[in-house]
Design an enzyme around this catalytic site. Structure first.
Site, PDB file in Angstrom:
ATOM      1  N   SER A  68      17.000  21.530 -15.001  1.00 56.50           N
ATOM      2  CA  SER A  68      15.704  22.398 -15.382  1.00 56.50           C
ATOM      3  C   SER A  68      16.292  23.882 -15.776  1.00 56.50           C
ATOM      4  O   SER A  68      17.192  24.288 -15.457  1.00 56.50           O
ATOM      5  CB  SER A  68      14.908  22.533 -14.142  1.00 56.50           C
ATOM      6  N   LYS A  87      17.518  21.827  -9.897  1.00 56.66           N
ATOM      7  CA  LYS A  87      17.067  20.358 -10.072  1.00 56.66           C
ATOM      8  C   LYS A  87      17.739  19.448 -10.763  1.00 56.66           C
ATOM      9  O   LYS A  87      18.682  19.608 -11.443  1.00 56.66           O
ATOM     10  CB  LYS A  87      15.782  20.671 -11.050  1.00 56.66           C
ATOM     11  N   GLU A 137      11.633   8.412 -16.260  1.00 60.96           N
ATOM     12  CA  GLU A 137      10.301   8.881 -16.663  1.00 60.96           C
ATOM     13  C   GLU A 137       9.854   8.667 -18.334  1.00 60.96           C
ATOM     14  O   GLU A 137       8.900   8.247 -18.646  1.00 60.96           O
ATOM     15  CB  GLU A 137      10.112  10.686 -16.561  1.00 60.96           C
ATOM     16  N   HIS A 144       0.983  -1.215  -0.111  1.00 63.85           N
ATOM     17  CA  HIS A 144      -0.025   0.036   0.101  1.00 63.85           C
ATOM     18  C   HIS A 144       0.877   1.413  -0.003  1.00 63.85           C
ATOM     19  O   HIS A 144       0.570   2.301   0.464  1.00 63.85           O
ATOM     20  CB  HIS A 144      -0.799   0.061   1.105  1.00 63.85           C
TER      21      HIS A 144
END
Ligand code: ARG
Length: 467
Positions: free
Chosen positions: A284, A290, A297, A163
């Site tokens: 970024s 970043k 991804e 979970h």
């Protein structure tokens, strides 16, 4: 009728020219040009079969085989082929045109006793077979990278999750081997697909079988197929081998995307379980601090395309009357796209996996706080004869006590535990260390340290025995 080669393979019964827009729109050469190696291999095999049937003399066969080899050797596979050869309708037509340039009218004998319907079915089977082999080789490399990472992790621990809530400590190696299990199933699915699709449609003709008494075993064996396909109507319209391939890839994509998602999560500041390798991350343009997990991804995103390919093929085939229908031409691009997509994914995944650096200190803290030893604690009581249901309740009360006072189970002294159950004794603390918590899962497939060492050793053996 002129002596020149007609611009189409089928123009004899037509008097009107083809509508220009329709002509260019229906061409498959802009994408099927990449089947040239398969088309040449299948044509060589067919040439041998028709030579054996007496259509070609031995000398003609030699000339034809050499001509086909030159067609392959002298053609650079590139999408620009389609614009450079606007007359070529598809790969079959293109190959015939080039072969005619090489060996003249003899080339036109090659189409004796065959149809493009069996050719495309054969070319695609050969393409899929090669892609399966490449994919399995890539998967083995990824499995090897996971195994090496698991070996390097030794007895380092991490929390496991159900979970997405911390559950029990596991060895990092145990977690990594979960993906090796998935990869092994993926390889087995691909091997099944390869075996089922490894039959040769050549000799099936357009639908009803070749119009020549060909020995179909000649082409089948030349191309390394197990045997000729048994039914010409099925063989010319069957695309199950493409479906099997893309479905296996889509399942594989689901697995890879789970890995990608876990790595993405682990790399967040909130988890802090690993530092993303800089060589595989991006910055970024707006936020200077970043470091983004673009690789994982993209992997997650690309697995959607694999699923899309399998879906396109299913919908394409559903309700299609026997046998060949032009709709089937639409099945090629999803297969090419899926093959390219998985090849791209597997070109980066093994190296990326090897470059991962776990923050084992943080993983250990996460695995040793938050009562992840509660099940081991309940097991301690049940080993002392307390029924597990009761043990569960007692440890639940101990956890509550800890939560209310900001202490882990091992910080609670016996004086406070014994009122909950007289079964608690001094050996309780040794049974809830992280090592004891791991080792109480001493079953095949469990995370006990010796079991994981065995699992790792046997995964290594399986991988090398297949290699
Ligand atoms: N380009 C065609 C395809 O991919 C080859 C088969 C054409 N057959 C035909 N009867 N038009 O399906």
């Amino acid at each position: 009728m002129s002596n020149e080669q007609p611009t189409k393979m089928w123009s004899g019964r037509f008097r009107e020219p083809l509508n220009q827009q329709f002509e260019s729109w229906q061409r498959s050469f802009p994408f099927d040009y990449r089947l040239l190696p398969q088309e040449v291999a299948a044509s060589r095999a067919h040439a041998r079969a028709i030579a054996a049937a007496g259509i070609l003399t031995p000398q003609e066969l030699t000339t034809m085989l050499a001509g086909l080899d030159r067609v392959l050797a002298e053609t650079t596979l590139h999408p620009s082929l389609a614009t450079e050869n606007p007359n070529a309708e598809d790969i079959h037509h293109f190959t015939e045109l080039l072969l005619t340039q090489q060996i003249g009218d003899l080339a036109l004998k090659l189409h004796t006793g065959r149809s493009r319907n069996e050719q495309i079915a054969t070319d695609m089977r050969l393409f899929v077979r090669d892609s399966i082999d490449t994919t399995i080789a890539g998967l083995r490399q990824w499995a090897q990278a996971l195994i090496d990472l698991a070996t390097a992790a030794g007895e380092a621990v991490m929390p496991s999750y159900t979970h997405l809530q911390r559950a029990e400590p596991v060895l990092i190696a145990h977690w990594l081997l979960a993906y090796v299990s998935m990869i092994e199933r993926d390889c087995s699915r691909l091997e099944d697909a390869r075996r089922r699709g490894n039959f040769c449609p050549l000799g099936s003709g357009a639908i009803a079988g070749a119009t020549l008494a060909l020995d179909r075993n000649i082409a089948a064996h030349t191309l390394g197929f197990i045997a000729p396909t048994p039914n010409s109507m099925d063989a010319t319209s069957d695309r199950d081998f493409m479906l099997d391939f893309t479905q296996a890839l889509s399942t594989l994509g689901l697995h890879i995307s789970r890995f990608a998602e876990e790595i993405t999560l682990h790399a967040t500041a909130e988890f802090g379980f690993l530092d993303l390798p800089e060589a595989f991350s991006t910055g970024s343009s707006a936020m200077p601090q970043k470091k983004n997990p673009d690789l994982t991804e993209l992997i997650r995103g690309k697995s959607a395309r694999l699923l899309g390919a399998a879906t396109t093929l299913s919908v394409l085939i559903k309700g299609l009357p026997l046998a060949y229908n032009k709709d089937l031409q639409e099945g090629q691009e999803p297969v090419f796209d899926a093959a390219d997509t998985i090849a791209g994914m597997l070109s980066v995944l093994p190296q990326f996996t090897r470059a991962l650096k776990f923050r084992e200190d943080r993983m250990r803290i996460a695995a040793t706080t938050g009562y992840l030893n509660a099940m081991a604690a309940a097991t301690y009581l049940s080993n002392k004869g307390v029924p597990f249901r009761k043990a569960h309740e007692i440890i639940g009360n101990a956890v509550r006590l800890g939560l209310e006072s900001g202490r882990e189970l091992n910080d609670i002294p016996l004086t406070e535990l014994q009122p909950l159950s007289p079964a608690f004794a001094e050996d309780f603390y040794a049974s809830i260390t992280v090592e004891a918590t791991l080792d109480c899962h001493d079953v095949l497939g469990g995370t006990a340290r010796r079991r994981v060492a065995e699992a790792l050793a046997s995964a290594k053996v399986r991988l090398t025995s297949h290699g």
